[in-house]
Design a protein around this motif. Structure first.
Motif, PDB file in Angstrom:
ATOM      1  N   GLY A 136     -89.794 -83.267   9.959  1.00 47.95           N
ATOM      2  CA  GLY A 136     -89.566 -84.477  10.073  1.00 47.95           C
ATOM      3  C   GLY A 136     -89.215 -85.127   8.504  1.00 47.95           C
ATOM      4  O   GLY A 136     -87.967 -85.954   8.461  1.00 47.95           O
ATOM      5  N   VAL A 137     -89.560 -84.734   7.386  1.00 46.50           N
ATOM      6  CA  VAL A 137     -89.205 -84.620   6.067  1.00 46.50           C
ATOM      7  C   VAL A 137     -87.820 -84.248   5.692  1.00 46.50           C
ATOM      8  O   VAL A 137     -87.201 -85.164   5.414  1.00 46.50           O
ATOM      9  N   VAL A 138     -87.673 -82.983   6.109  1.00 44.81           N
ATOM     10  CA  VAL A 138     -86.321 -82.505   5.687  1.00 44.81           C
ATOM     11  C   VAL A 138     -85.253 -83.234   6.645  1.00 44.81           C
ATOM     12  O   VAL A 138     -84.180 -83.319   6.000  1.00 44.81           O
ATOM     13  N   GLY A 139     -85.545 -83.034   7.820  1.00 42.07           N
ATOM     14  CA  GLY A 139     -84.633 -84.018   8.851  1.00 42.07           C
ATOM     15  C   GLY A 139     -84.073 -85.370   8.453  1.00 42.07           C
ATOM     16  O   GLY A 139     -83.088 -85.624   8.290  1.00 42.07           O
ATOM     17  N   ALA A 140     -85.117 -85.945   7.720  1.00 38.56           N
ATOM     18  CA  ALA A 140     -84.996 -87.281   7.083  1.00 38.56           C
ATOM     19  C   ALA A 140     -84.082 -87.054   5.997  1.00 38.56           C
ATOM     20  O   ALA A 140     -83.134 -88.053   5.693  1.00 38.56           O
ATOM     21  N   MET A 141     -84.216 -86.326   5.202  1.00 39.14           N
ATOM     22  CA  MET A 141     -83.432 -86.166   3.988  1.00 39.14           C
ATOM     23  C   MET A 141     -81.971 -85.790   4.448  1.00 39.14           C
ATOM     24  O   MET A 141     -80.956 -86.233   3.768  1.00 39.14           O
ATOM     25  N   VAL A 142     -81.959 -85.039   5.437  1.00 38.54           N
ATOM     26  CA  VAL A 142     -80.507 -84.729   5.871  1.00 38.54           C
ATOM     27  C   VAL A 142     -79.727 -86.009   6.489  1.00 38.54           C
ATOM     28  O   VAL A 142     -78.732 -86.159   6.262  1.00 38.54           O
ATOM     29  N   LEU A 143     -80.629 -86.652   7.438  1.00 40.55           N
ATOM     30  CA  LEU A 143     -79.939 -87.869   7.932  1.00 40.55           C
ATOM     31  C   LEU A 143     -79.522 -88.928   6.758  1.00 40.55           C
ATOM     32  O   LEU A 143     -78.659 -89.535   6.795  1.00 40.55           O
ATOM     33  N   GLY A 144     -80.568 -88.895   5.693  1.00 46.36           N
ATOM     34  CA  GLY A 144     -80.173 -89.802   4.429  1.00 46.36           C
ATOM     35  C   GLY A 144     -78.745 -89.303   3.836  1.00 46.36           C
ATOM     36  O   GLY A 144     -78.306 -90.115   3.453  1.00 46.36           O
ATOM     37  N   ALA A 145     -78.846 -88.235   3.697  1.00 46.89           N
ATOM     38  CA  ALA A 145     -77.431 -87.760   3.155  1.00 46.89           C
ATOM     39  C   ALA A 145     -76.287 -87.905   3.937  1.00 46.89           C
ATOM     40  O   ALA A 145     -75.241 -88.231   3.420  1.00 46.89           O
ATOM     41  N   ILE A 146     -76.462 -87.644   5.051  1.00 48.51           N
ATOM     42  CA  ILE A 146     -75.310 -87.954   6.000  1.00 48.51           C
ATOM     43  C   ILE A 146     -74.913 -89.543   5.996  1.00 48.51           C
ATOM     44  O   ILE A 146     -73.696 -89.927   5.899  1.00 48.51           O
ATOM     45  N   PHE A 147     -75.955 -90.032   6.097  1.00 47.21           N
ATOM     46  CA  PHE A 147     -75.884 -91.772   6.114  1.00 47.21           C
ATOM     47  C   PHE A 147     -75.150 -92.173   4.544  1.00 47.21           C
ATOM     48  O   PHE A 147     -74.228 -92.862   4.687  1.00 47.21           O
ATOM     49  N   GLY A 148     -75.388 -91.619   3.591  1.00 51.63           N
ATOM     50  CA  GLY A 148     -75.080 -91.690   2.040  1.00 51.63           C
ATOM     51  C   GLY A 148     -73.521 -91.371   2.201  1.00 51.63           C
ATOM     52  O   GLY A 148     -72.861 -91.895   1.430  1.00 51.63           O
ATOM     53  N   SER A 149     -73.423 -90.159   2.641  1.00 53.52           N
ATOM     54  CA  SER A 149     -71.874 -89.738   2.733  1.00 53.52           C
ATOM     55  C   SER A 149     -71.091 -90.435   3.457  1.00 53.52           C
ATOM     56  O   SER A 149     -69.651 -91.012   3.175  1.00 53.52           O
ATOM     57  N   ALA A 150     -71.457 -91.031   4.694  1.00 56.31           N
ATOM     58  CA  ALA A 150     -70.662 -92.114   5.465  1.00 56.31           C
ATOM     59  C   ALA A 150     -70.202 -93.311   4.799  1.00 56.31           C
ATOM     60  O   ALA A 150     -69.202 -93.815   5.206  1.00 56.31           O
ATOM     61  N   VAL A 151     -71.050 -93.774   3.922  1.00 58.17           N
ATOM     62  CA  VAL A 151     -70.956 -95.104   3.299  1.00 58.17           C
ATOM     63  C   VAL A 151     -70.889 -95.061   2.013  1.00 58.17           C
ATOM     64  O   VAL A 151     -70.801 -96.367   1.278  1.00 58.17           O
ATOM     65  N   ASN A 152     -70.456 -94.075   1.267  1.00 51.47           N
ATOM     66  CA  ASN A 152     -70.600 -93.899  -0.061  1.00 51.47           C
ATOM     67  C   ASN A 152     -69.436 -94.708  -0.685  1.00 51.47           C
ATOM     68  O   ASN A 152     -69.408 -95.138  -1.888  1.00 51.47           O
ATOM     69  N   SER A 153     -68.380 -94.978   0.027  1.00 48.96           N
ATOM     70  CA  SER A 153     -67.039 -95.527  -0.588  1.00 48.96           C
ATOM     71  C   SER A 153     -67.597 -97.086  -0.802  1.00 48.96           C
ATOM     72  O   SER A 153     -66.719 -97.794  -1.388  1.00 48.96           O
ATOM     73  N   ARG A 154     -68.681 -97.487  -0.165  1.00 53.81           N
ATOM     74  CA  ARG A 154     -68.982 -98.995  -0.058  1.00 53.81           C
ATOM     75  C   ARG A 154     -69.982 -99.256  -1.299  1.00 53.81           C
ATOM     76  O   ARG A 154     -70.323-100.092  -1.880  1.00 53.81           O
ATOM     77  N   PHE A 155     -70.396 -98.005  -2.135  1.00 54.69           N
ATOM     78  CA  PHE A 155     -71.413 -98.206  -3.150  1.00 54.69           C
ATOM     79  C   PHE A 155     -70.518 -98.027  -4.480  1.00 54.69           C
ATOM     80  O   PHE A 155     -69.175 -97.605  -4.537  1.00 54.69           O
ATOM     81  N   PHE A 156     -71.260 -98.360  -5.431  1.00 52.26           N
ATOM     82  CA  PHE A 156     -70.589 -98.224  -6.894  1.00 52.26           C
ATOM     83  C   PHE A 156     -70.204 -96.806  -7.255  1.00 52.26           C
ATOM     84  O   PHE A 156     -69.170 -96.614  -8.040  1.00 52.26           O
ATOM     85  N   SER A 157     -71.113 -95.915  -6.889  1.00 60.44           N
ATOM     86  CA  SER A 157     -70.987 -94.383  -7.155  1.00 60.44           C
ATOM     87  C   SER A 157     -71.157 -93.705  -5.798  1.00 60.44           C
ATOM     88  O   SER A 157     -72.634 -93.758  -5.448  1.00 60.44           O
ATOM     89  N   GLY A 158     -70.209 -92.943  -5.358  1.00 60.12           N
ATOM     90  CA  GLY A 158     -70.782 -92.246  -3.972  1.00 60.12           C
ATOM     91  C   GLY A 158     -71.624 -91.072  -4.271  1.00 60.12           C
ATOM     92  O   GLY A 158     -72.501 -90.947  -3.624  1.00 60.12           O
ATOM     93  N   GLU A 159     -71.461 -90.482  -5.336  1.00 58.15           N
ATOM     94  CA  GLU A 159     -72.668 -89.376  -5.650  1.00 58.15           C
ATOM     95  C   GLU A 159     -74.143 -89.839  -5.793  1.00 58.15           C
ATOM     96  O   GLU A 159     -74.818 -89.511  -5.248  1.00 58.15           O
TER      97      GLU A 159
END
Length: 269
Positions: free
Chosen positions: A175-198
């Motif tokens: 559950g923890v590892v999966g949540a981190m992967v989901l978070g990374a996927i989400f961050g990657s999908a919307v990173n262009s809308r943040f000040f810094s994608g990384e």
């Protein structure tokens, strides 16, 4: 039973997406409504739902959410302190009508449900909060679903058998590892809308990981309270799920966890 649980779960998810996307006053009103119902369910489990101390708790919750909307963080903290003072005043003024445990329960119920859940709205109001707020759902409901799947497939070692016999260490890790992967996927999908994608990708992944760990504590804490008071569910408001607290128990902990994780990580990076 499974179909009923599935359909009500889908309905909750659709409503959550709609109000979180809208944000603002509509989201605050929904969060406040859920908090009031959850507070009542907890007070009922603790046996004080109709006592004067409980009504002090309800009034404190109303005042707290008004100040949350006004944006007064300092005054939000003040409400919590004033609530304790008022409860203790009622305690000594009516002695021996109330027991110490009842005063403790009234104060605990106000902090445990409304204050903790208010961070769902507060996260939405952060800079870029329209994106960060989804991490609460990913680390709460997402990790819970993944933990269940991993537990069913690989679970061998019981985590806390006295509280939740079906939860396993393998499921928790999944559950923890999966949540981190989901978070990374989400961050990657919307990173262009943040000040810094990384920064957004790392922040989303790390915040989801923190939220997933804290989410388990919230879930187990709710189970412990139910076992202490001999009840199966907090209520029957949500078909197939029980009461509001049965569905939002982990989110009570995940909301402040994600809020503070995001604020700290964004400041550090």
């Amino acid at each position: 039973m499974f179909i009923k649980r599935l359909l009500s779960g889908i309905a909750l998810l659709v409503l959550a997406i709609g109000f979180i996307y809208t944000g603002g006053l509509p989201l605050l009103l929904v969060v406040a409504a859920i908090a009031f119902i959850g507070q009542f369910e907890l007070y009922r489990a603790l046996g004080i739902e109709h006592k004067g101390l409980a009504f002090i708790g309800y009034l404190a919750t109303a005042a707290y959410f008004v100040l949350v909307y006004c944006g007064g963080v300092y005054y939000m903290a003040t409400v919590i302190v004033v609530t304790l003072i008022v409860l203790m005043t009622a305690y000594v003024a009516t002695f021996p009508e109330y027991k110490t445990e009842e005063v403790t329960a009234a104060f605990f119920g106000m902090c445990y449900v409304p204050v903790m859940l208010s961070y769902l709205y507060l996260t939405r109001m952060l800079p870029d909060g329209q994106y960060f707020v989804w991490l609460i759902l990913l680390s709460s409901w997402g990790s819970d679903t993944l933990a269940y799947c991993f537990g069913m497939l690989f679970g061998k070692h019981k985590m806390v058998p006295k509280l939740s016999p079906k939860k396993s260490v393998e499921g928790a890790i999944g559950g923890v590892v999966g949540a981190m992967v989901l978070g990374a996927i989400f961050g990657s999908a919307v990173n262009s809308r943040f000040f810094s994608g990384e920064v957004s990708l790392f922040t989303c992944s790390a915040a989801c990981g923190v939220g997933a760990v804290i989410s388990m504590i919230g879930d187990l804490a709710a189970s412990a309270i139910k076992r202490n008071h001999g009840i199966k569910d907090y209520g029957d408001l949500i078909p197939g799920h029980g009461g509001v607290l049965d569905r939002f128990d982990s989110m009570l902990f995940t909301s402040p966890a994600v809020y503070f994780a995001v604020k700290i990580l964004e400041e550090m990076l």
